[in-house]
Design a protein around this motif. Structure first.
Motif, PDB file in Angstrom:
ATOM      1  N   GLY A  94       0.797  -1.226   0.000  1.00 57.43           N
ATOM      2  CA  GLY A  94       0.000   0.000   0.000  1.00 57.43           C
ATOM      3  C   GLY A  94       0.824   1.267   0.000  1.00 57.43           C
ATOM      4  N   TYR A  95       1.904   1.281   0.792  1.00 56.73           N
ATOM      5  CA  TYR A  95       2.691   2.513   0.913  1.00 56.73           C
ATOM      6  C   TYR A  95       3.337   2.919  -0.404  1.00 56.73           C
ATOM      7  CZ  TYR A  95       7.299   0.190   0.872  1.00 56.73           C
ATOM      8  OH  TYR A  95       8.430  -0.509   0.511  1.00 56.73           O
ATOM      9  N   LYS A  96       3.580   1.935  -1.274  1.00 59.57           N
ATOM     10  CA  LYS A  96       4.260   2.227  -2.537  1.00 59.57           C
ATOM     11  C   LYS A  96       3.437   3.125  -3.445  1.00 59.57           C
ATOM     12  CE  LYS A  96       6.185  -2.456  -2.464  1.00 59.57           C
ATOM     13  NZ  LYS A  96       6.245  -3.742  -3.197  1.00 59.57           N
ATOM     14  N   PHE A  97       2.119   3.060  -3.283  1.00 59.82           N
ATOM     15  CA  PHE A  97       1.219   3.800  -4.176  1.00 59.82           C
ATOM     16  C   PHE A  97       0.632   5.043  -3.503  1.00 59.82           C
ATOM     17  CE2 PHE A  97       1.458  -0.572  -5.533  1.00 59.82           C
ATOM     18  CZ  PHE A  97       1.764  -0.437  -6.872  1.00 59.82           C
ATOM     19  N   MET A  98       1.120   5.341  -2.274  1.00 59.62           N
ATOM     20  CA  MET A  98       0.823   6.569  -1.539  1.00 59.62           C
ATOM     21  C   MET A  98      -0.540   6.606  -0.861  1.00 59.62           C
ATOM     22  SD  MET A  98       3.323   8.623  -1.399  1.00 59.62           S
ATOM     23  CE  MET A  98       4.947   8.474  -2.077  1.00 59.62           C
ATOM     24  N   ILE A  99      -1.468   5.793  -1.310  1.00 55.38           N
ATOM     25  CA  ILE A  99      -2.799   5.848  -0.719  1.00 55.38           C
ATOM     26  C   ILE A  99      -3.320   4.418  -0.582  1.00 55.38           C
ATOM     27  CG2 ILE A  99      -3.941   6.170  -2.964  1.00 55.38           C
ATOM     28  CD1 ILE A  99      -5.887   8.102  -1.465  1.00 55.38           C
ATOM     29  N   GLU A 100      -3.877   4.107   0.607  1.00 55.61           N
ATOM     30  CA  GLU A 100      -4.397   2.777   0.897  1.00 55.61           C
ATOM     31  C   GLU A 100      -5.580   2.935   1.845  1.00 55.61           C
ATOM     32  OE1 GLU A 100      -2.676  -1.568   2.303  1.00 55.61           O
ATOM     33  OE2 GLU A 100      -1.753   0.235   3.135  1.00 55.61           O
ATOM     34  N   GLY A 101      -6.778   2.761   1.326  1.00 56.46           N
ATOM     35  CA  GLY A 101      -7.953   3.034   2.149  1.00 56.46           C
ATOM     36  C   GLY A 101      -7.939   4.484   2.593  1.00 56.46           C
ATOM     37  N   ASP A 102      -7.980   4.702   3.911  1.00 58.03           N
ATOM     38  CA  ASP A 102      -7.966   6.068   4.430  1.00 58.03           C
ATOM     39  C   ASP A 102      -6.555   6.545   4.786  1.00 58.03           C
ATOM     40  OD1 ASP A 102      -7.524   4.439   6.598  1.00 58.03           O
ATOM     41  OD2 ASP A 102      -8.949   5.452   7.929  1.00 58.03           O
ATOM     42  N   ILE A 103      -5.543   5.775   4.441  1.00 54.96           N
ATOM     43  CA  ILE A 103      -4.162   6.140   4.772  1.00 54.96           C
ATOM     44  C   ILE A 103      -3.520   6.872   3.610  1.00 54.96           C
ATOM     45  CG2 ILE A 103      -1.878   5.318   5.452  1.00 54.96           C
ATOM     46  CD1 ILE A 103      -3.268   2.782   6.525  1.00 54.96           C
ATOM     47  N   ARG A 104      -2.970   8.048   3.884  1.00 56.57           N
ATOM     48  CA  ARG A 104      -2.168   8.794   2.927  1.00 56.57           C
ATOM     49  C   ARG A 104      -0.720   8.716   3.393  1.00 56.57           C
ATOM     50  NH1 ARG A 104      -4.230  13.283   0.124  1.00 56.57           N
ATOM     51  NH2 ARG A 104      -2.037  13.806  -0.145  1.00 56.57           N
ATOM     52  N   TYR A 105       0.063   7.845   2.775  1.00 55.71           N
ATOM     53  CA  TYR A 105       1.426   7.625   3.240  1.00 55.71           C
ATOM     54  C   TYR A 105       2.318   8.841   3.033  1.00 55.71           C
ATOM     55  CZ  TYR A 105       0.390   2.708   4.049  1.00 55.71           C
ATOM     56  OH  TYR A 105      -0.133   1.535   4.537  1.00 55.71           O
ATOM     57  N   ASP A 106       2.028   9.647   2.019  1.00 52.02           N
ATOM     58  CA  ASP A 106       2.808  10.869   1.843  1.00 52.02           C
ATOM     59  C   ASP A 106       2.629  11.799   3.027  1.00 52.02           C
ATOM     60  OD1 ASP A 106       0.109  11.130   0.929  1.00 52.02           O
ATOM     61  OD2 ASP A 106       0.617  12.920  -0.215  1.00 52.02           O
ATOM     62  N   LEU A 107       1.398  11.884   3.549  1.00 53.04           N
ATOM     63  CA  LEU A 107       1.134  12.758   4.693  1.00 53.04           C
ATOM     64  C   LEU A 107       1.697  12.168   5.989  1.00 53.04           C
ATOM     65  CD1 LEU A 107      -2.499  13.951   3.882  1.00 53.04           C
ATOM     66  CD2 LEU A 107      -0.289  14.930   3.173  1.00 53.04           C
ATOM     67  N   VAL A 108       1.683  10.835   6.096  1.00 51.85           N
ATOM     68  CA  VAL A 108       2.314  10.192   7.259  1.00 51.85           C
ATOM     69  C   VAL A 108       3.801  10.549   7.295  1.00 51.85           C
ATOM     70  CG1 VAL A 108       2.951   7.976   8.295  1.00 51.85           C
ATOM     71  CG2 VAL A 108       0.651   8.295   7.373  1.00 51.85           C
ATOM     72  N   LEU A 109       4.460  10.470   6.141  1.00 49.12           N
ATOM     73  CA  LEU A 109       5.881  10.822   6.091  1.00 49.12           C
ATOM     74  C   LEU A 109       6.117  12.273   6.482  1.00 49.12           C
ATOM     75  CD1 LEU A 109       8.370  12.078   4.177  1.00 49.12           C
ATOM     76  CD2 LEU A 109       8.752  10.033   5.529  1.00 49.12           C
ATOM     77  N   LEU A 110       5.261  13.168   5.998  1.00 52.19           N
ATOM     78  CA  LEU A 110       5.419  14.582   6.358  1.00 52.19           C
ATOM     79  C   LEU A 110       5.198  14.814   7.849  1.00 52.19           C
ATOM     80  CD1 LEU A 110       3.742  16.261   3.255  1.00 52.19           C
ATOM     81  CD2 LEU A 110       6.185  16.237   3.848  1.00 52.19           C
TER      82      LEU A 110
END
Length: 280
Positions: A94-110
């Motif tokens: 999921g993290y590879k594509f930046m969005i997974e369900g309600d998770i925004r991995y780009d925003l988690v990283l920020l």
């Protein structure tokens, strides 16, 4: 708690090769760092974010592999950890594509960057990013979404790529960025980032990177960028260069899918960019 105890604890857990920390805003996600000792004396340093691959364990390889680079180039290393199956489904990618369900991995990283910047009293409004394999997925897609946050990007051997194609939807292209992320693609800001791409010329296995139609990540065009990792990264290079991005491309002879064999190329690139950045 005595001040001497606090000082010793800081030296052991918060400086150098740090402990692993949970992200305060979302403790499902974790990170560790290498922090140059000069930070303990209040000095300012730059930041490199190094993103793991699918197996996740490379976060420690990157923390330790970049430690000497960080010490001598006055650069902290932040290694995020995005665990497998954070939504309880065992999903690995999921993290590879930046969005997974309600998770925004780009925003988690920020959020991670903001947390460590505040902790160490640093100005990390911009930072560099490196990722290999799954981390290479993350790095080039983060650069597409948030070019204003990066002063350099090094993209290592991603299994699939997002081309800057306005006729195809995310993740194959960028047509629907506004709908998916609330972000408008900024070609000019992306073109300002020095970009490095690196892959071994023997990195030719396709079993993991060919996306079948029954995959949750499949979409039309999923395998169109090429058959192997070198072919797909070359397609990304052409796409970025067509958008005005300056790309250094290292096709490393005799190397297969080995993250540790490319670190010298990444460090050489980042050292040059840091030198240019600090001479301004």
């Amino acid at each position: 708690m005595s001040s001497s105890f606090e000082g010793r604890a800081q030296a052991i857990y918060d400086l150098g090769r740090t402990a692993i920390f949970a992200l305060k805003s979302d403790p499902r996600f974790h990170y560790c760092l290498y922090v140059p000792p000069v930070v303990g004396h209040g000095e300012k340093v730059d930041l490199l974010v190094a993103v793991h691959g699918t197996g996740r364990t490379s976060f420690l390889d990157f923390r330790d592999g970049f430690a000497e680079f960080g010490r001598w180039n006055r650069c902290a290393i932040l290694c995020p950890i995005f665990p497998v199956g954070v939504r309880g489904d065992g999903a690995r990618s999921g993290y590879k594509f930046m969005i997974e369900g309600d998770i925004r991995y780009d925003l988690v990283l920020l959020e991670m960057v903001a947390e460590v910047a505040a902790k160490y009293q640093q100005d990390w409004d911009t930072f560099a990013m490196f990722g290999f394999s799954g981390g290479g997925h993350f790095t080039h897609r983060f650069a597409i979404l948030h070019p204003q946050r990066l002063w350099a990007a090094s993209i290592g051997a991603p299994g699939s790529v997002t081309l800057l194609d306005p006729s195809k939807d995310w993740w194959v292209g960028i047509r629907n960025l506004e709908d998916r992320f609330g972000i408008t693609f900024d070609r000019e800001k992306l073109a300002r980032i020095p970009v490095h791409m690196v892959v071994g010329d023997a990195d030719l296995e396709t079993w993991e990177i060919t996306i079948p139609e029954n995959s949750v990540n499949w979409m039309p065009g999923a395998n169109d960028a090429g058959r192997t990792r070198p072919e797909r990264l070359s397609a990304l290079r052409r796409s970025f260069e067509d958008a005005g991005v300056s790309v250094r491309f290292d096709l490393v002879p005799g190397i297969s899918h080995d993250r540790m064999q490319v670190l010298d190329y990444v460090q050489n690139f980042l050292t040059e960019i840091l030198s240019d950045r600090r001479s301004i």
